[in-house]
Design a protein around this motif. Structure first.
Motif, PDB file in Angstrom:
ATOM      1  N   ARG A  27       0.882  -1.278  -0.077  1.00 56.80           N
ATOM      2  CA  ARG A  27      -0.095  -0.054  -0.064  1.00 56.80           C
ATOM      3  C   ARG A  27       0.922   1.325  -0.076  1.00 56.80           C
ATOM      4  N   VAL A  28       1.988   1.111   0.804  1.00 52.89           N
ATOM      5  CA  VAL A  28       2.867   2.606   0.792  1.00 52.89           C
ATOM      6  C   VAL A  28       3.824   2.505  -0.511  1.00 52.89           C
ATOM      7  N   GLN A  31       2.348   4.116  -3.631  1.00 55.70           N
ATOM      8  CA  GLN A  31       2.117   5.464  -3.523  1.00 55.70           C
ATOM      9  C   GLN A  31       3.644   6.065  -4.030  1.00 55.70           C
ATOM     10  N   ILE A  43       6.897  12.105   0.643  1.00 59.23           N
ATOM     11  CA  ILE A  43       5.537  11.308   1.055  1.00 59.23           C
ATOM     12  C   ILE A  43       5.685  10.227   2.176  1.00 59.23           C
ATOM     13  N   LEU A  44       6.839   9.575   2.341  1.00 60.76           N
ATOM     14  CA  LEU A  44       6.942   8.678   3.269  1.00 60.76           C
ATOM     15  C   LEU A  44       7.106   9.340   4.702  1.00 60.76           C
ATOM     16  N   MET A  47       2.984  10.381   5.308  1.00 60.40           N
ATOM     17  CA  MET A  47       2.029   9.227   5.395  1.00 60.40           C
ATOM     18  C   MET A  47       1.894   8.729   6.809  1.00 60.40           C
ATOM     19  N   PRO A  48       0.582   8.381   7.298  1.00 58.29           N
ATOM     20  CA  PRO A  48       0.477   7.883   8.734  1.00 58.29           C
ATOM     21  C   PRO A  48       0.420   6.704   8.979  1.00 58.29           C
ATOM     22  N   TYR A  49       1.224   5.878   8.000  1.00 56.18           N
ATOM     23  CA  TYR A  49       1.013   4.502   8.241  1.00 56.18           C
ATOM     24  C   TYR A  49       2.459   3.766   9.019  1.00 56.18           C
ATOM     25  N   CYS A  52       5.724   3.026   6.914  1.00 58.64           N
ATOM     26  CA  CYS A  52       6.396   3.997   6.283  1.00 58.64           C
ATOM     27  C   CYS A  52       7.953   4.018   6.754  1.00 58.64           C
TER      28      CYS A  52
END
Length: 82
Positions: A27-28, A31, A43-44, A47-49, A52
């Motif tokens: 998913r990451v 992106q 972006i990394l 992102m809230p995951y 990352c």
């Protein structure tokens, strides 16, 4: 017979023993695929995951390996696999 060796133009970084499922990592990675180095890092960071941070460290490590081993600039890097 002498063989000419080709210049090694690939630098890589491996992430082992990372406890994240493939779906969450994919998913990451989807992106950031196809973007420039600076965009990937930005972006990394935003992102809230949870996936990352390990991916961020791998991208950063691959760029550091390229800069050290080949003397290339991070702005000119292109990533072929993830």
């Amino acid at each position: 017979m002498l063989r000419k060796r080709k210049k090694k133009t690939e630098v890589y970084a491996l992430g082992r023993h990372i406890s994240i499922s493939a779906d969450k990592a994919r998913r990451v990675i989807d992106q950031i695929r196809g973007r420039s180095y600076e965009e990937k890092l930005m972006i990394l960071e935003l992102m809230p995951y949870r996936a990352c941070y390990p991916i961020f460290s791998l991208v950063y490590s691959a760029a550091a390996n390229a800069a050290y081993n080949m003397g290339s600039n991070e702005a000119n890097l292109g990533f072929s696999k993830a």
